[in-house]
Design an enzyme around this catalytic site. Structure first.
Site, PDB file in Angstrom:
ATOM      1  N   CYS A  39      43.833  46.368  39.547  1.00 42.89           N
ATOM      2  CA  CYS A  39      44.040  45.110  40.255  1.00 42.89           C
ATOM      3  C   CYS A  39      43.157  45.070  41.500  1.00 42.89           C
ATOM      4  CB  CYS A  39      45.483  44.868  40.698  1.00 42.89           C
ATOM      5  SG  CYS A  39      46.655  44.899  39.351  1.00 42.89           S
TER       6      CYS A  39
ATOM      7  N   LYS B   9      37.832  48.950  35.267  1.00 37.59           N
ATOM      8  CA  LYS B   9      36.810  49.904  35.705  1.00 37.59           C
ATOM      9  C   LYS B   9      37.397  50.979  36.600  1.00 37.59           C
ATOM     10  CE  LYS B   9      32.484  51.208  36.191  1.00 37.59           C
ATOM     11  NZ  LYS B   9      32.016  52.010  35.058  1.00 37.59           N
TER      12      LYS B   9
END
Ligand code: M6R
Length: 643
Positions: free
Chosen positions: A2, A638
């Site tokens: 997030c 990522k």
């Protein structure tokens, strides 16, 4: 996981927040939302990627706002579960996990709170709101003079009318109900809530009682604050701070702060005012590329340069005198990482033991941190993390530090959390990597390990490494030749795509490459794949081999090459197709080889830098052939900032 961002300034907040969220999308991209505040809080959120909000930016007019791009932990990636979450006079965005959310939610429900989402974030927000109401009640009971608060406490609206705003609990603070600075009361409410929460988090919060600031707090999750000429930005990462700030203020764990356009008021866990530390930042904004091209293929193309620059820059910014002095004393190296970073550690074990005769142990960070590891002072502990923000790797590093070990990190992010913890920081010179699949950063990590292996060979064994160093100068050109001739690999990707299962096998460093090649394929093509030590197949896994299997043999280590070839014969006998990737031309003629790719030859120390490239390219072209988004594969992010 997030990404959170907040903006206060003289311009429309939503545009800046949108840009920040686009930069942070690598941290998660299953849903997205923005809240802005003018007279009231306005929230828009959607499931899907950041660009789903673009059409709404014009109608969000406030100059202060917060935004979020999500990787779901609690609750599906629906619009309701998307952030920001709203309750009472608050709107919140959150990165992290609240571990005791279930218990707290239960207590809050008993106190009259109702919830509309499945998220731990909504629980956290209700807890803050609950504390805020209690504080305001205490405050108003103790004081007879009320300040005038020009606030409509029911003030929330969703412009698109597609989101139901959270129910308010029974106790609702009324206008004029308190006499203290409302910002201080909010900070106190957050501070009290933090004391009741376990887990990791970074939050940004808007309050309709304080329309000139953004509230922030954090524990074991990144949050930076940038103060520009006429704006202030908060963000999970430097890349979302915008070009206006040269320095970032770093919020310490368990501190709470109110960020205004020109200042930050920050308090520690005891609500004593504290100064924030400042660090200078390098703006490393990703250049927007022609949308015909994916980041992943561009980043594979940058592997040769990453290898060259990282080897040339080995030890830059490190006190190498002190580092080398310590390395002379060590008898063991402990390596930890996750995913691709772990695979670079597996490769490094073979490289360092062979070159420098130092015993190397490798572990997955999430395993290391919970296994009560044995620590000796003559150990060099190395944590590897492209992002420098992976929660498990950071905790493993902290554990090693606490155990008295000397620590080193290898990272691609010079301002990341991990760099603030370790004794020695080695930076891979790859430039920002955007594609979720690690490619050039893996090459950068291997380049650091190769340089370290050479250093250790010199200082521990007095090895003359001159000829190897000369050879290292040629490797990036060999890597470039693979990239330049990728059509052959594109053709081979069709064979891979047609298989039901793909097994990557190898021995020694080729085993490590097999692990990484397999991970690349599964994460961006969703195909079943396994990376295996070639000698281990017949202890069980060979039962999976059929005429629908493809086995990719990686053969670059001379003394075990014949043995991997034997394993290929064994799978061939059971119907598998065989693709051989080797630097030894003599094996191409072997009868079991259905397809092959010939690598340039280099000493085995450097071969992992070359043998991974065809595997990255094959995975990429399989994903393209299946029409998948190689840059943003499903379910992934990522940067994995939660455990
Ligand atoms: O940022 P880190 O290197 O710590 O990330 C570790 C893994 O999450 C990462 O390598 C992941 O496995 C990649 N998606 C692999 O391509």
């Amino acid at each position: 996981m997030c990404g959170i961002v907040g903006y206060i300034g003289k311009e429309r907040a939503s545009t800046h927040i949108y840009d920040g969220l686009s930069a942070l999308e690598y941290r998660g991209y299953d849903s997205v939302g923005i809240s802005v505040i003018d007279e009231r809080i306005h929230t828009i959120k959607r499931s899907g990627r950041v660009n789903t909000l673009k059409e709404y930016l014009n109608i969000l007019e406030g100059r202060i706002g917060i935004g979020h791009t999500r990787w779901a932990t609690h609750g599906k990636p629906t619009q309701i579960n998307a952030h920001p979450h709203n309750c009472g006079v608050f709107s919140i965005v959150h990165n992290g996990i609240i571990e005791n959310a279930t218990q707290i939610k239960h207590n809050l429900i008993n106190n009259g709170h109702t919830f509309i989402s499945q998220t731990d974030t909504e629980v956290m927000l209700h807890l803050i709101w609950d504390n805020y109401n209690s504080i305001c009640s205490e405050n108003s009971a103790n004081n007879s003079t009320f300040i005038d608060m020009t606030v409509d406490s029911s003030a929330h609206c969703d412009i698109t009318e597609q989101v139901t705003i959270g129910q308010q609990p029974n106790t609702v603070m009324q206008e004029g109900d308190c006499c203290m600075d409302p910002a201080y009361l909010v900070l106190l409410a957050i501070n009290r809530a933090l004391a009741q929460l376990s887990g990791s988090f970074a939050i940004a919060l808007l309050c309709e009682h304080c329309k000139d600031c953004i509230f922030v707090a954090k524990r074991s999750a990144p949050l930076l604050i940038g103060l520009g000429q006429d704006n202030a930005v908060v963000a999970s990462d430097v890349c979302a701070l915008g070009g206006g700030c040269d320095n970032a203020l770093v919020l310490a764990d368990d501190c709470v702060g109110a960020v205004y356009i020109d200042k930050v008021c920050c308090y520690d866990i005891n609500m004593d005012a504290v100064q924030l530390t400042s660090m200078s930042i390098e703006h490393n904004r990703v250049q927007h590329i022609d949308k015909q091209q994916d980041y992943m293929i561009m980043e594979i193309g940058q592997c040769p340069l990453s290898i060259q620059d990282t080897m040339a820059g080995f030890g830059q910014g490190v006190d190498m005198v002190s580092f080398s002095r310590f390395c002379r004393t060590i008898d063991r190296i402990m390596l930890v990482g996750c995913g691709t970073a772990y695979h670079s550690c597996v490769t490094a074990k073979y490289l360092i033991e062979a070159m420098a005769n130092v015993s190397v142990e490798v572990d997955i960070a999430s395993e290391y941190r919970y296994r009560n590891p044995i620590m000796h002072s003559k150990t060099l502990f190395i944590a590897v993390s492209q992002s420098g923000e992976t929660a498990d790797t950071i905790f493993a590093l902290k554990l090693a530090k606490k155990g008295g070990l000397t620590t080193m990190v290898i990272t691609n992010a010079p301002t990341s959390t991990i760099t603030t913890i370790a004794d020695y920081v080695f930076i891979t010179k790859c430039g920002q990597e955007v594609g979720v699949a690690a490619t050039k950063s893996y090459c950068g990590q291997l380049a650091v390990f190769i340089s370290l292996a050479l250093l250790l060979a010199r200082i521990k064994l007095n090895t003359d490494t001159t000829s190897l160093e000369q050879q290292s100068a040629l490797v990036h050109a060999q890597a470039k030749s693979i990239i330049d001739n990728q059509q052959e690999l594109k053709a081979l990707s069709n064979i891979v795509a047609d298989s039901q299962s793909v097994f990557y096998i190898g021995r020694n460093i080729d085993y490590a490459t097999a692990l990484e090649g397999s991970l690349k394929l599964k994460e961006i093509t969703y195909m079943h794949s396994e990376g295996y030590p070639a000698g281990e197949l017949k202890h069980g896994t060979i039962a999976l081999i059929s005429d629908k299997s493809l086995v990719i043999g990686i053969v670059t280590v001379k003394h075990v090459a014949d043995k991997t070839m034997t394993a290929l014969h064994e799978v061939k006998a059971r119907g598998a197709k065989v693709l051989l990737i080797t630097c030894f031309a003599q094996y191409l003629q072997d009868e079991v080889v259905d397809y092959h790719y010939l690598l340039p030859y280099s000493p085995s120390l450097f071969m992992p830098l070359l043998s991974i490239l065809p595997l990255q390219l094959i995975a990429y072209y399989v994903a393209k052939g299946k029409n998948y988004d190689a840059d943003k594969p499903r379910n992934l992010a990522k940067s994995v900032t939660v455990e």
